[in-house]
Scaffold this motif. Structure first.
Motif, PDB file in Angstrom:
ATOM      1  N   ASP A   1       0.843  -1.186   0.000  1.00  0.00           N
ATOM      2  CA  ASP A   1       0.000   0.000   0.000  1.00  0.00           C
ATOM      3  C   ASP A   1       0.883   1.243   0.000  1.00  0.00           C
ATOM      4  O   ASP A   1       1.884   1.300   0.730  1.00  0.00           O
ATOM      5  CB  ASP A   1      -0.911   0.027   1.230  1.00  0.00           C
ATOM      6  CG  ASP A   1      -1.915  -1.115   1.220  1.00  0.00           C
ATOM      7  OD1 ASP A   1      -2.309  -1.539   0.121  1.00  0.00           O
ATOM      8  OD2 ASP A   1      -2.296  -1.578   2.308  1.00  0.00           O
ATOM      9  N   GLU A   2       0.515   2.223  -0.805  1.00  0.00           N
ATOM     10  CA  GLU A   2       1.331   3.422  -0.920  1.00  0.00           C
ATOM     11  C   GLU A   2       0.484   4.696  -0.851  1.00  0.00           C
ATOM     12  O   GLU A   2      -0.632   4.747  -1.390  1.00  0.00           O
ATOM     13  CB  GLU A   2       2.099   3.422  -2.249  1.00  0.00           C
ATOM     14  CG  GLU A   2       3.088   2.282  -2.385  1.00  0.00           C
ATOM     15  CD  GLU A   2       3.810   2.278  -3.721  1.00  0.00           C
ATOM     16  OE1 GLU A   2       4.700   1.429  -3.900  1.00  0.00           O
ATOM     17  OE2 GLU A   2       3.485   3.131  -4.585  1.00  0.00           O
ATOM     18  N   LEU A   3       1.034   5.686  -0.184  1.00  0.00           N
ATOM     19  CA  LEU A   3       0.520   7.054  -0.225  1.00  0.00           C
ATOM     20  C   LEU A   3       1.471   7.854  -1.108  1.00  0.00           C
ATOM     21  O   LEU A   3       2.689   7.749  -0.954  1.00  0.00           O
ATOM     22  CB  LEU A   3       0.510   7.683   1.166  1.00  0.00           C
ATOM     23  CG  LEU A   3      -0.454   7.151   2.212  1.00  0.00           C
ATOM     24  CD1 LEU A   3      -0.163   7.823   3.548  1.00  0.00           C
ATOM     25  CD2 LEU A   3      -1.877   7.409   1.785  1.00  0.00           C
ATOM     26  N   ILE A   4       0.925   8.653  -2.011  1.00  0.00           N
ATOM     27  CA  ILE A   4       1.767   9.514  -2.835  1.00  0.00           C
ATOM     28  C   ILE A   4       1.495  10.950  -2.407  1.00  0.00           C
ATOM     29  O   ILE A   4       0.382  11.449  -2.536  1.00  0.00           O
ATOM     30  CB  ILE A   4       1.485   9.306  -4.326  1.00  0.00           C
ATOM     31  CG1 ILE A   4       1.740   7.844  -4.690  1.00  0.00           C
ATOM     32  CG2 ILE A   4       2.370  10.229  -5.170  1.00  0.00           C
ATOM     33  CD1 ILE A   4       1.430   7.509  -6.134  1.00  0.00           C
ATOM     34  N   VAL A   5       2.519  11.585  -1.862  1.00  0.00           N
ATOM     35  CA  VAL A   5       2.361  12.916  -1.276  1.00  0.00           C
ATOM     36  C   VAL A   5       3.222  13.929  -2.014  1.00  0.00           C
ATOM     37  O   VAL A   5       4.254  13.583  -2.604  1.00  0.00           O
ATOM     38  CB  VAL A   5       2.723  12.910   0.223  1.00  0.00           C
ATOM     39  CG1 VAL A   5       1.887  11.892   0.979  1.00  0.00           C
ATOM     40  CG2 VAL A   5       4.211  12.614   0.431  1.00  0.00           C
ATOM     41  N   ASP A   6       2.786  15.167  -1.984  1.00  0.00           N
ATOM     42  CA  ASP A   6       3.569  16.280  -2.512  1.00  0.00           C
ATOM     43  C   ASP A   6       4.100  17.068  -1.323  1.00  0.00           C
ATOM     44  O   ASP A   6       3.361  17.854  -0.724  1.00  0.00           O
ATOM     45  CB  ASP A   6       2.699  17.167  -3.401  1.00  0.00           C
ATOM     46  CG  ASP A   6       3.494  18.319  -4.031  1.00  0.00           C
ATOM     47  OD1 ASP A   6       4.625  18.571  -3.587  1.00  0.00           O
ATOM     48  OD2 ASP A   6       2.969  18.956  -4.961  1.00  0.00           O
ATOM     49  N   PRO A   7       5.356  16.860  -0.944  1.00  0.00           N
ATOM     50  CA  PRO A   7       5.883  17.520   0.255  1.00  0.00           C
ATOM     51  C   PRO A   7       5.931  19.037   0.147  1.00  0.00           C
ATOM     52  O   PRO A   7       5.985  19.729   1.157  1.00  0.00           O
ATOM     53  CB  PRO A   7       7.301  16.940   0.385  1.00  0.00           C
ATOM     54  CG  PRO A   7       7.295  15.695  -0.440  1.00  0.00           C
ATOM     55  CD  PRO A   7       6.347  15.974  -1.565  1.00  0.00           C
TER      56      PRO A   7
ATOM     57  N   THR B   1       3.556  21.012  -1.080  1.00  0.00           N
ATOM     58  CA  THR B   1       2.245  21.615  -0.834  1.00  0.00           C
ATOM     59  C   THR B   1       1.493  20.966   0.320  1.00  0.00           C
ATOM     60  O   THR B   1       0.499  21.510   0.802  1.00  0.00           O
ATOM     61  CB  THR B   1       1.358  21.524  -2.080  1.00  0.00           C
ATOM     62  OG1 THR B   1       1.094  20.132  -2.371  1.00  0.00           O
ATOM     63  CG2 THR B   1       2.045  22.149  -3.289  1.00  0.00           C
ATOM     64  N   GLY B   2       1.935  19.782   0.747  1.00  0.00           N
ATOM     65  CA  GLY B   2       1.218  19.037   1.774  1.00  0.00           C
ATOM     66  C   GLY B   2       0.014  18.299   1.226  1.00  0.00           C
ATOM     67  O   GLY B   2      -0.747  17.698   1.985  1.00  0.00           O
ATOM     68  N   ALA B   3      -0.169  18.309  -0.093  1.00  0.00           N
ATOM     69  CA  ALA B   3      -1.327  17.648  -0.706  1.00  0.00           C
ATOM     70  C   ALA B   3      -1.062  16.163  -0.886  1.00  0.00           C
ATOM     71  O   ALA B   3       0.073  15.733  -1.138  1.00  0.00           O
ATOM     72  CB  ALA B   3      -1.645  18.283  -2.052  1.00  0.00           C
ATOM     73  N   LEU B   4      -2.118  15.371  -0.745  1.00  0.00           N
ATOM     74  CA  LEU B   4      -2.030  13.958  -1.074  1.00  0.00           C
ATOM     75  C   LEU B   4      -2.375  13.806  -2.547  1.00  0.00           C
ATOM     76  O   LEU B   4      -3.490  14.116  -2.974  1.00  0.00           O
ATOM     77  CB  LEU B   4      -2.996  13.131  -0.223  1.00  0.00           C
ATOM     78  CG  LEU B   4      -2.944  11.627  -0.495  1.00  0.00           C
ATOM     79  CD1 LEU B   4      -1.713  11.005   0.150  1.00  0.00           C
ATOM     80  CD2 LEU B   4      -4.202  10.936   0.009  1.00  0.00           C
ATOM     81  N   VAL B   5      -1.424  13.336  -3.339  1.00  0.00           N
ATOM     82  CA  VAL B   5      -1.678  13.096  -4.757  1.00  0.00           C
ATOM     83  C   VAL B   5      -2.668  11.950  -4.915  1.00  0.00           C
ATOM     84  O   VAL B   5      -3.557  11.979  -5.763  1.00  0.00           O
ATOM     85  CB  VAL B   5      -0.354  12.792  -5.492  1.00  0.00           C
ATOM     86  CG1 VAL B   5      -0.617  12.402  -6.943  1.00  0.00           C
ATOM     87  CG2 VAL B   5       0.578  14.005  -5.423  1.00  0.00           C
ATOM     88  N   GLY B   6      -2.522  10.926  -4.091  1.00  0.00           N
ATOM     89  CA  GLY B   6      -3.431   9.788  -4.136  1.00  0.00           C
ATOM     90  C   GLY B   6      -2.835   8.591  -3.416  1.00  0.00           C
ATOM     91  O   GLY B   6      -1.820   8.702  -2.728  1.00  0.00           O
ATOM     92  N   GLN B   7      -3.478   7.455  -3.579  1.00  0.00           N
ATOM     93  CA  GLN B   7      -2.946   6.223  -3.022  1.00  0.00           C
ATOM     94  C   GLN B   7      -3.008   5.146  -4.080  1.00  0.00           C
ATOM     95  O   GLN B   7      -3.769   5.228  -5.037  1.00  0.00           O
ATOM     96  CB  GLN B   7      -3.710   5.804  -1.763  1.00  0.00           C
ATOM     97  CG  GLN B   7      -5.215   5.683  -1.920  1.00  0.00           C
ATOM     98  CD  GLN B   7      -5.869   5.086  -0.698  1.00  0.00           C
ATOM     99  OE1 GLN B   7      -5.503   4.008  -0.249  1.00  0.00           O
ATOM    100  NE2 GLN B   7      -6.872   5.768  -0.150  1.00  0.00           N
ATOM    101  N   ARG B   8      -2.157   4.127  -3.934  1.00  0.00           N
ATOM    102  CA  ARG B   8      -2.138   3.045  -4.901  1.00  0.00           C
ATOM    103  C   ARG B   8      -1.765   1.736  -4.208  1.00  0.00           C
ATOM    104  O   ARG B   8      -1.234   1.735  -3.098  1.00  0.00           O
ATOM    105  CB  ARG B   8      -1.179   3.343  -6.061  1.00  0.00           C
ATOM    106  CG  ARG B   8       0.291   3.391  -5.685  1.00  0.00           C
ATOM    107  CD  ARG B   8       1.164   3.847  -6.850  1.00  0.00           C
ATOM    108  NE  ARG B   8       2.579   3.812  -6.515  1.00  0.00           N
ATOM    109  CZ  ARG B   8       3.549   4.249  -7.314  1.00  0.00           C
ATOM    110  NH1 ARG B   8       3.257   4.766  -8.495  1.00  0.00           N
ATOM    111  NH2 ARG B   8       4.816   4.175  -6.935  1.00  0.00           N
TER     112      ARG B   8
END
Length: 345
Positions: free
Chosen positions: A276-282, A284-291
């Motif tokens: 399981d993965e979280l994809i984050v934009d450090p 902006t603090g935004a979550l790009v998504g999960q995969r």
């Protein structure tokens, strides 16, 4: 431990420089062989409300937890998530004027299995949250359609599958399917903002779920962030709590999901067959998504396949679609409500 810091511009800038320098020092090797996706953990999307971020939490989070990470990889993960937490509280939540709506568009790809073959299906949802969140929310749930197949048998199964059923729901305060929203403003207020206390609370909420307490906690955090409705201070605490979960690693420093790029933070449970993965934009603090990535070949899907992913975007719009009922297709079918999320048809 109680820490009180005045969140001045100079202090925030200093913390940013500190975090960035530590990330550069601890940057791990990047595995670019991984593919992409995260599946929903239940048939019901979690729903919530936006709130006001508290900038003061940035100093507390960064100072109180940087020293707790163990090992080079865990330290690198902590730095990325600390940076994301700092950016989350420094970025304003969308302001929704009276009479307008926050629109959250979610794109999700999930795996479907028929016999001994599988394929991937894609669906898009649009959630409209009014400025006055006690009023009606509208949820447009799109039908799922084939997205990717794996050979002739997989393609045949996708072609023969019944099209997914679209739904239009409308409910006061987001109480869809006759269930009060579990991410309401009141529900968010009950979640601790201290990362360690928050993780302990999540463990209590997810008892008996998943293959392990850590897998269940990571999944809860992923779902809460993916909704796109948690207030900034809670998003920051969720990032910090994720950094405290054992076995979390950086899988890809430049992961692209549905056209957006971020850092993939992953966790593999020893009892499972997926990562399981979280994809984050450090930045902006935004979550790009999960995969979710398949580790070993299974039901016609090769190892390394991204068997599901979820991404979301938010915007402020002038109106929401008309119509809809509290229980969607269950109302259309004439089903009887027997409890929250429970129907007799």
């Amino acid at each position: 431990m109680n820490i009180t810091l005045e969140p001045t511009d100079d202090r925030v800038a200093s913390m940013r420089r500190s975090v960035l320098s530590r990330i550069a020092e601890a940057e791990p090797a990047v595995d670019t062989a991984a593919a992409v996706r995260p599946a929903a953990r239940s048939g019901r999307r979690r729903l919530g409300l936006l709130g006001v971020g508290v900038v003061a939490i940035a100093g507390v989070l960064v100072v109180s937890n940087l020293a707790g990470a163990g090992g080079r990889q865990q330290s690198a993960v902590a730095e990325v998530l600390h940076r994301s937490a700092l950016a989350a509280v420094a970025t304003s939540d969308p302001v929704v004027p009276p009479g307008r709506f926050l629109r959250v568009t979610t794109t999700a790809v999930t795996s479907k299995t028929s016999g001994d073959v599988s394929y991937l299906a894609r669906a898009q949802d649009d959630l409209f949250v009014p400025a006055d969140r006690s009023q009606d929310w509208v949820w447009v749930r799109g039908a799922s359609t084939p997205f990717r197949t794996f050979g002739p048998a997989s393609a045949a199964a996708a072609a023969e599958a019944s099209p997914g059923e679209a739904e239009l729901l409308r409910a006061p305060a987001g109480g869809f399917y006759s269930r009060p929203s579990d991410s309401s403003e009141a529900a968010f207020a009950k979640l601790p903002r201290d990362p360690r206390a928050l993780l302990a609370d999540i463990h209590e909420r997810t008892v008996g779920q998943g293959n392990s307490v850590d897998e269940a906690a990571f999944g809860f955090i992923a779902d809460e962030l993916t909704d796109g409705l948690a207030p900034a201070d809670l998003r920051a605490a969720l990032y910090e709590a994720a950094a405290l979960i054992p076995g979390v690693t950086i899988e890809d420093g430049h992961a692209t999901l549905d056209g957006s790029t971020g850092v993939a933070i992953g966790r593999t449970d020893p009892e499972g067959n997926t990562r399981d993965e979280l994809i984050v934009d450090p930045d902006t603090g935004a979550l790009v998504g999960q995969r979710e990535v398949l580790l070993r070949a299974e039901v016609g899907l090769p190892a390394g396949t991204v068997i599901g992913w979820t991404s979301k975007t938010t915007s402020v719009v002038a109106s929401a679609p008309a119509g809809g009922t509290v229980n969607g297709v269950f109302d259309t079918r004439g089903c009887t409500v027997t409890g929250p999320d429970e129907f007799q048809c």
